[in-house]
Design a protein around this motif. Structure first.
Motif, PDB file in Angstrom:
ATOM      1  N   PRO A 151      31.379  64.863 -50.992  1.00  0.00           N
ATOM      2  CA  PRO A 151      30.796  65.659 -52.079  1.00  0.00           C
ATOM      3  C   PRO A 151      30.976  65.009 -53.448  1.00  0.00           C
ATOM      4  CG  PRO A 151      32.011  67.056 -50.566  1.00  0.00           C
ATOM      5  CD  PRO A 151      32.314  65.649 -50.178  1.00  0.00           C
ATOM      6  N   THR A 152      32.139  64.376 -53.658  1.00  0.00           N
ATOM      7  CA  THR A 152      32.390  63.729 -54.949  1.00  0.00           C
ATOM      8  C   THR A 152      31.422  62.566 -55.160  1.00  0.00           C
ATOM      9  OG1 THR A 152      34.735  64.292 -54.831  1.00  0.00           O
ATOM     10  CG2 THR A 152      34.095  62.551 -56.363  1.00  0.00           C
ATOM     11  N   ALA A 153      31.239  61.766 -54.129  1.00  0.00           N
ATOM     12  CA  ALA A 153      30.304  60.643 -54.215  1.00  0.00           C
ATOM     13  C   ALA A 153      28.885  61.144 -54.449  1.00  0.00           C
ATOM     14  CB  ALA A 153      30.370  59.811 -52.940  1.00  0.00           C
ATOM     15  N   ALA A 154      28.562  62.305 -53.875  1.00  0.00           N
ATOM     16  CA  ALA A 154      27.228  62.874 -54.055  1.00  0.00           C
ATOM     17  C   ALA A 154      26.994  63.274 -55.504  1.00  0.00           C
ATOM     18  CB  ALA A 154      27.048  64.087 -53.149  1.00  0.00           C
ATOM     19  N   LEU A 155      28.040  63.834 -56.147  1.00  0.00           N
ATOM     20  CA  LEU A 155      27.915  64.220 -57.554  1.00  0.00           C
ATOM     21  C   LEU A 155      27.708  62.997 -58.445  1.00  0.00           C
ATOM     22  CD1 LEU A 155      30.675  66.988 -57.850  1.00  0.00           C
ATOM     23  CD2 LEU A 155      28.191  67.300 -57.896  1.00  0.00           C
ATOM     24  N   VAL A 156      28.466  61.945 -58.179  1.00  0.00           N
ATOM     25  CA  VAL A 156      28.328  60.709 -58.954  1.00  0.00           C
ATOM     26  C   VAL A 156      26.945  60.109 -58.736  1.00  0.00           C
ATOM     27  CG1 VAL A 156      29.187  58.357 -59.263  1.00  0.00           C
ATOM     28  CG2 VAL A 156      30.805  60.235 -58.894  1.00  0.00           C
ATOM     29  N   THR A 157      26.499  60.110 -57.491  1.00  0.00           N
ATOM     30  CA  THR A 157      25.177  59.569 -57.166  1.00  0.00           C
ATOM     31  C   THR A 157      24.079  60.367 -57.846  1.00  0.00           C
ATOM     32  OG1 THR A 157      25.986  58.839 -54.994  1.00  0.00           O
ATOM     33  CG2 THR A 157      23.600  59.001 -55.281  1.00  0.00           C
ATOM     34  N   ALA A 158      24.238  61.698 -57.853  1.00  0.00           N
ATOM     35  CA  ALA A 158      23.233  62.556 -58.492  1.00  0.00           C
ATOM     36  C   ALA A 158      23.138  62.254 -59.983  1.00  0.00           C
ATOM     37  CB  ALA A 158      23.583  64.022 -58.268  1.00  0.00           C
ATOM     38  N   LEU A 159      24.280  62.015 -60.608  1.00  0.00           N
ATOM     39  CA  LEU A 159      24.285  61.692 -62.041  1.00  0.00           C
ATOM     40  C   LEU A 159      23.594  60.353 -62.289  1.00  0.00           C
ATOM     41  CD1 LEU A 159      25.156  62.255 -64.940  1.00  0.00           C
ATOM     42  CD2 LEU A 159      27.364  61.185 -64.416  1.00  0.00           C
ATOM     43  N   ILE A 160      23.899  59.378 -61.464  1.00  0.00           N
ATOM     44  CA  ILE A 160      23.279  58.056 -61.615  1.00  0.00           C
ATOM     45  C   ILE A 160      21.778  58.147 -61.415  1.00  0.00           C
ATOM     46  CG2 ILE A 160      23.113  55.748 -60.617  1.00  0.00           C
ATOM     47  CD1 ILE A 160      26.097  55.965 -59.920  1.00  0.00           C
ATOM     48  N   PHE A 161      21.377  58.890 -60.394  1.00  0.00           N
ATOM     49  CA  PHE A 161      19.953  59.043 -60.122  1.00  0.00           C
ATOM     50  C   PHE A 161      19.247  59.799 -61.246  1.00  0.00           C
ATOM     51  CE2 PHE A 161      20.200  58.645 -55.187  1.00  0.00           C
ATOM     52  CZ  PHE A 161      20.364  57.278 -55.334  1.00  0.00           C
ATOM     53  N   SER A 162      19.926  60.761 -61.856  1.00  0.00           N
ATOM     54  CA  SER A 162      19.335  61.495 -62.976  1.00  0.00           C
ATOM     55  C   SER A 162      19.035  60.560 -64.139  1.00  0.00           C
ATOM     56  CB  SER A 162      20.264  62.617 -63.435  1.00  0.00           C
ATOM     57  OG  SER A 162      20.397  63.613 -62.449  1.00  0.00           O
ATOM     58  N   VAL A 163      19.969  59.658 -64.397  1.00  0.00           N
ATOM     59  CA  VAL A 163      19.774  58.684 -65.476  1.00  0.00           C
ATOM     60  C   VAL A 163      18.616  57.753 -65.138  1.00  0.00           C
ATOM     61  CG1 VAL A 163      20.815  56.741 -66.709  1.00  0.00           C
ATOM     62  CG2 VAL A 163      22.173  58.789 -66.214  1.00  0.00           C
ATOM     63  N   ILE A 164      18.591  57.280 -63.893  1.00  0.00           N
ATOM     64  CA  ILE A 164      17.515  56.382 -63.464  1.00  0.00           C
ATOM     65  C   ILE A 164      16.164  57.076 -63.581  1.00  0.00           C
ATOM     66  CG2 ILE A 164      16.539  55.176 -61.481  1.00  0.00           C
ATOM     67  CD1 ILE A 164      19.395  54.625 -60.545  1.00  0.00           C
ATOM     68  N   LEU A 165      16.106  58.323 -63.125  1.00  0.00           N
ATOM     69  CA  LEU A 165      14.842  59.071 -63.201  1.00  0.00           C
ATOM     70  C   LEU A 165      14.422  59.290 -64.650  1.00  0.00           C
ATOM     71  CD1 LEU A 165      15.213  61.802 -60.418  1.00  0.00           C
ATOM     72  CD2 LEU A 165      13.606  59.897 -60.467  1.00  0.00           C
ATOM     73  N   GLY A 166      15.390  59.571 -65.533  1.00  0.00           N
ATOM     74  CA  GLY A 166      15.062  59.768 -66.937  1.00  0.00           C
ATOM     75  C   GLY A 166      14.404  58.543 -67.541  1.00  0.00           C
ATOM     76  N   ILE A 167      14.941  57.363 -67.203  1.00  0.00           N
ATOM     77  CA  ILE A 167      14.373  56.113 -67.718  1.00  0.00           C
ATOM     78  C   ILE A 167      12.992  55.857 -67.116  1.00  0.00           C
ATOM     79  CG2 ILE A 167      14.672  53.605 -67.771  1.00  0.00           C
ATOM     80  CD1 ILE A 167      17.707  54.101 -67.779  1.00  0.00           C
ATOM     81  N   ILE A 168      12.890  56.035 -65.795  1.00  0.00           N
ATOM     82  CA  ILE A 168      11.609  55.789 -65.116  1.00  0.00           C
ATOM     83  C   ILE A 168      10.542  56.752 -65.625  1.00  0.00           C
ATOM     84  CG2 ILE A 168      10.411  55.898 -62.897  1.00  0.00           C
ATOM     85  CD1 ILE A 168      12.954  54.894 -61.574  1.00  0.00           C
ATOM     86  N   TYR A 169      10.902  58.021 -65.793  1.00  0.00           N
ATOM     87  CA  TYR A 169       9.938  59.000 -66.275  1.00  0.00           C
ATOM     88  C   TYR A 169       9.419  58.641 -67.663  1.00  0.00           C
ATOM     89  CZ  TYR A 169      11.157  62.198 -62.435  1.00  0.00           C
ATOM     90  OH  TYR A 169      11.353  62.765 -61.199  1.00  0.00           O
ATOM     91  N   ALA A 170      10.304  58.144 -68.524  1.00  0.00           N
ATOM     92  CA  ALA A 170       9.893  57.765 -69.881  1.00  0.00           C
ATOM     93  C   ALA A 170       8.867  56.635 -69.838  1.00  0.00           C
ATOM     94  CB  ALA A 170      11.107  57.339 -70.698  1.00  0.00           C
ATOM     95  N   ILE A 171       9.103  55.657 -68.951  1.00  0.00           N
ATOM     96  CA  ILE A 171       8.179  54.525 -68.835  1.00  0.00           C
ATOM     97  C   ILE A 171       6.849  54.978 -68.241  1.00  0.00           C
ATOM     98  CG2 ILE A 171       7.798  52.304 -67.706  1.00  0.00           C
ATOM     99  CD1 ILE A 171      10.833  51.855 -67.868  1.00  0.00           C
ATOM    100  N   ILE A 172       6.927  55.793 -67.183  1.00  0.00           N
ATOM    101  CA  ILE A 172       5.697  56.272 -66.540  1.00  0.00           C
ATOM    102  C   ILE A 172       4.892  57.139 -67.509  1.00  0.00           C
ATOM    103  CG2 ILE A 172       4.784  57.752 -64.707  1.00  0.00           C
ATOM    104  CD1 ILE A 172       7.094  56.878 -62.953  1.00  0.00           C
TER     105      ILE A 172
END
Length: 242
Positions: A82-103
Motif C-alpha cells: 500500500p505504501t508503494a502504491a501511494l508513492v506511485t500514485a503521487l508520481i503518476f499524478s505529477v507525470i499526468l499533470g505534465i503530460i496533460y499540460a503538453i497535450i
C-alpha cells in the motif's frame, strides 16, 4: 462666428471642434461605427464547422487511456505494498499533470489552425492543422513551460482549487499566443498579457468570454465545445486588435 462653450462659457475660434479650455465637443460628433458582434460571429462559425471538436475529443481519449493505464498499474502495486502504491500514485499524478499540460497546448494550437481555416471559409483539416501546430509549437515554448510547471504543481496538490484556477487563467495567453502565431504575429508571454489588457478596452464582452472559456477548457467533456469556440473567438480578436 466664435463658438461659445456650453460647459465653461469660453469663447473659442469659429473653426474649433472642441473647447480650447475644457475640451468639451463643440460640434456634433459622428456616431462611432458599431462594434462587430464577435461573440455571435464566433458562434456561427463554430456551428458551421463542428469538425473543430475533433482535437479536444482526441485529447480527452488520450487522457482517459493514460489515466486508466496508470490507475491499473497503481492498483496492481497496491496488492503488493500500500505504501508503494501511494508513492506511485503521487508520481503518476505529477507525470499526468505534465503530460496533460503538453497535450492541452497541442490541442489548443491545432484547434486554432483549424479555426483560421473556418474563419476564412475553408473546410478545416485536423491532420493538416496538427502538422502545422507541431511545426510551430516551439513559438509557444514560453507559455507551455508555464503550463507544465503548473501541471507539475497540480500533480502534487491535485485538490488545490486555487491552483486549478491559475492553470485555467494561464490558458488565456496560450490561446492568444497560439492565435498570434497562426496569424504570423508571434507574441511573447509578456506581449500576450499586455494585448489582453488592451483587448478589454476594445471588446470587454469578448475578452471576458475568453477568460471563461479558458477556465472551462480544463473541464472534461465541456472542453470539447469550449476549446474550439474560445480558439475561434481569440483568433478573431487577435486578428482585429493590434
Amino acid at each position: 462666428m466664435p463658438k461659445i462653450c456650453p460647459r465653461c462659457g469660453y469663447v473659442n475660434p469659429d473653426d474649433a471642434n472642441y473647447c480650447v479650455k475644457c475640451g468639451y465637443p463643440l460640434s456634433p460628433q459622428p456616431p462611432s461605427p458599431s462594434q462587430p458582434d464577435r461573440l455571435t460571429t464566433a458562434f456561427n462559425i463554430f456551428t458551421k464547422n463542428l469538425s473543430l471538436i475533433l482535437p479536444p475529443i482526441i485529447m480527452l481519449i488520450i487522457e482517459l487511456v493514460l489515466a486508466g493505464i496508470l490507475a491499473a498499474i497503481t492498483g496492481g502495486i497496491s496488492f503488493i505494498s500500500p505504501t508503494a502504491a501511494l508513492v506511485t500514485a503521487l508520481i503518476f499524478s505529477v507525470i499526468l499533470g505534465i503530460i496533460y499540460a503538453i497535450i492541452f497546448s497541442i490541442t489548443v494550437h491545432t484547434t486554432t489552425f483549424m479555426a483560421q481555416d473556418s474563419v476564412r471559409g475553408i473546410k478545416p483539416s485536423t491532420s493538416s492543422a496538427f502538422g502545422n501546430a507541431m511545426n510551430s509549437l516551439s513559438k509557444l515554448s514560453s507559455i507551455i513551460i508555464v503550463l507544465v510547471i503548473l501541471g507539475l504543481l497540480l500533480g502534487f496538490t491535485r485538490f488545490l482549487g486555487v491552483l486549478w484556477i491559475v492553470l485555467g487563467l494561464a490558458g488565456i495567453p496560450l490561446f492568444i499566443i497560439s492565435s498570434a502565431t497562426v496569424l504570423n504575429r508571434p507574441m511573447s508571454l509578456t506581449e500576450a498579457i499586455n494585448w489582453y489588457s488592451r483587448a478589454f478596452n476594445v471588446d470587454g464582452a469578448a475578452s471576458a468570454v475568453i477568460l471563461v472559456g479558458s477556465l472551462l477548457s480544463l473541464i472534461p467533456i465541456v472542453n470539447i465545445f469550449t476549446i474550439p469556440y474560445t480558439a475561434i473567438l481569440t483568433y478573431i480578436m487577435v486578428r482585429d486588435i493590434s
